[in-house]
Design a protein around this motif. Sequence first.
Motif, mmCIF file in Angstrom:
data_model
loop_
_atom_site.group_PDB
_atom_site.id
_atom_site.type_symbol
_atom_site.label_atom_id
_atom_site.label_comp_id
_atom_site.label_asym_id
_atom_site.label_seq_id
_atom_site.Cartn_x
_atom_site.Cartn_y
_atom_site.Cartn_z
ATOM 1 N N TYR A 86 0.797 -1.223 0.000
ATOM 2 C CA TYR A 86 0.000 0.000 0.000
ATOM 3 C C TYR A 86 0.831 1.276 0.000
ATOM 4 N N TRP A 89 -0.023 4.638 1.908
ATOM 5 C CA TRP A 89 -1.246 4.400 2.687
ATOM 6 C C TRP A 89 -1.007 3.482 3.878
ATOM 7 N N ARG A 92 -2.197 3.844 7.885
ATOM 8 C CA ARG A 92 -3.067 5.001 8.083
ATOM 9 C C ARG A 92 -4.497 4.581 8.418
ATOM 10 N N LEU A 97 -8.313 7.639 4.998
ATOM 11 C CA LEU A 97 -8.091 7.274 3.600
ATOM 12 C C LEU A 97 -9.369 7.414 2.776
ATOM 13 N N GLU A 100 -9.823 10.499 0.599
ATOM 14 C CA GLU A 100 -8.913 10.802 -0.497
ATOM 15 C C GLU A 100 -9.512 10.369 -1.839
ATOM 16 N N TRP A 103 -9.368 6.706 -2.955
ATOM 17 C CA TRP A 103 -10.285 5.746 -2.329
ATOM 18 C C TRP A 103 -11.438 5.396 -3.276
ATOM 19 N N PHE A 115 -1.259 2.512 -5.620
ATOM 20 C CA PHE A 115 -1.029 3.099 -4.305
ATOM 21 C C PHE A 115 0.186 4.021 -4.334
#
Length: 235
Positions: A86, A89, A92, A97, A100, A103, A115
């Motif tokens: 990821y 990411w 987190r 997330l 964003e 997503w 990613f």
Amino acid sequence: MAYCLLLRHARSSANAAGLLAGWSAGVSLDDTGRAQAQEVVDRLGELPLVRVVTSPLDRCLETVEPLRARLGLDLDLEPDIGEAHYGGWTGRPLVELAKEPLWRTVQSTPSQAVFPPSDEHAHESIATMAQRAVAAIRRVDAQVEAEHGAHAMWLAVSHGDIIKSVVADASATPLDDFQRFVVDPASVSLLRYTPERPFVLRVNDSGPLRPVPQPSTTTPETTPSGDAVVGGGAG
């Protein structure tokens, strides 16, 4: 035509905290996850497994250890069924997330999702993740059949997105629709690859599985639901 059981790891501390664990170090099972790992022994401990292949991440190793001890089998580590990379990411909160733009891509057109890079963690696309996972599962399945015969059963211990991508491939579901599948912690999915096509026999099962007698004159091509090697509770 071996049987491939796909076991998602039990609930981890990151699952409980709502974090995207990825390849973060130090992510272990929580109390619920450890109880689920013990339940896996009751659910799968009577199956004639000939090989256990697992993601190298701790949460998978901890999930399968009680079953491994029961069966007396060695574990084969397979990085290609390890969690998605990821990148930025990793570690987190999911609620963060979800705000964003990426997503929405992950949810609606995951084949296009890549990613973000990170100095600390490797990154990849969902398409690359799916390709490596599917290739690894198919490769090991062929090895198991060659070594142990057409009705041999083996276990792969992996992660939610990995298992969803493998199930999607086996069911001829486009990668952009792989989010349709639900794969809960400690759930089992069951596939059988044949020369004609794969069969998806179970998805997200949380009940006990048991061996059943094999028909002597039928094949999965003629009886795709009746030739299952296991029966038991759905979940």
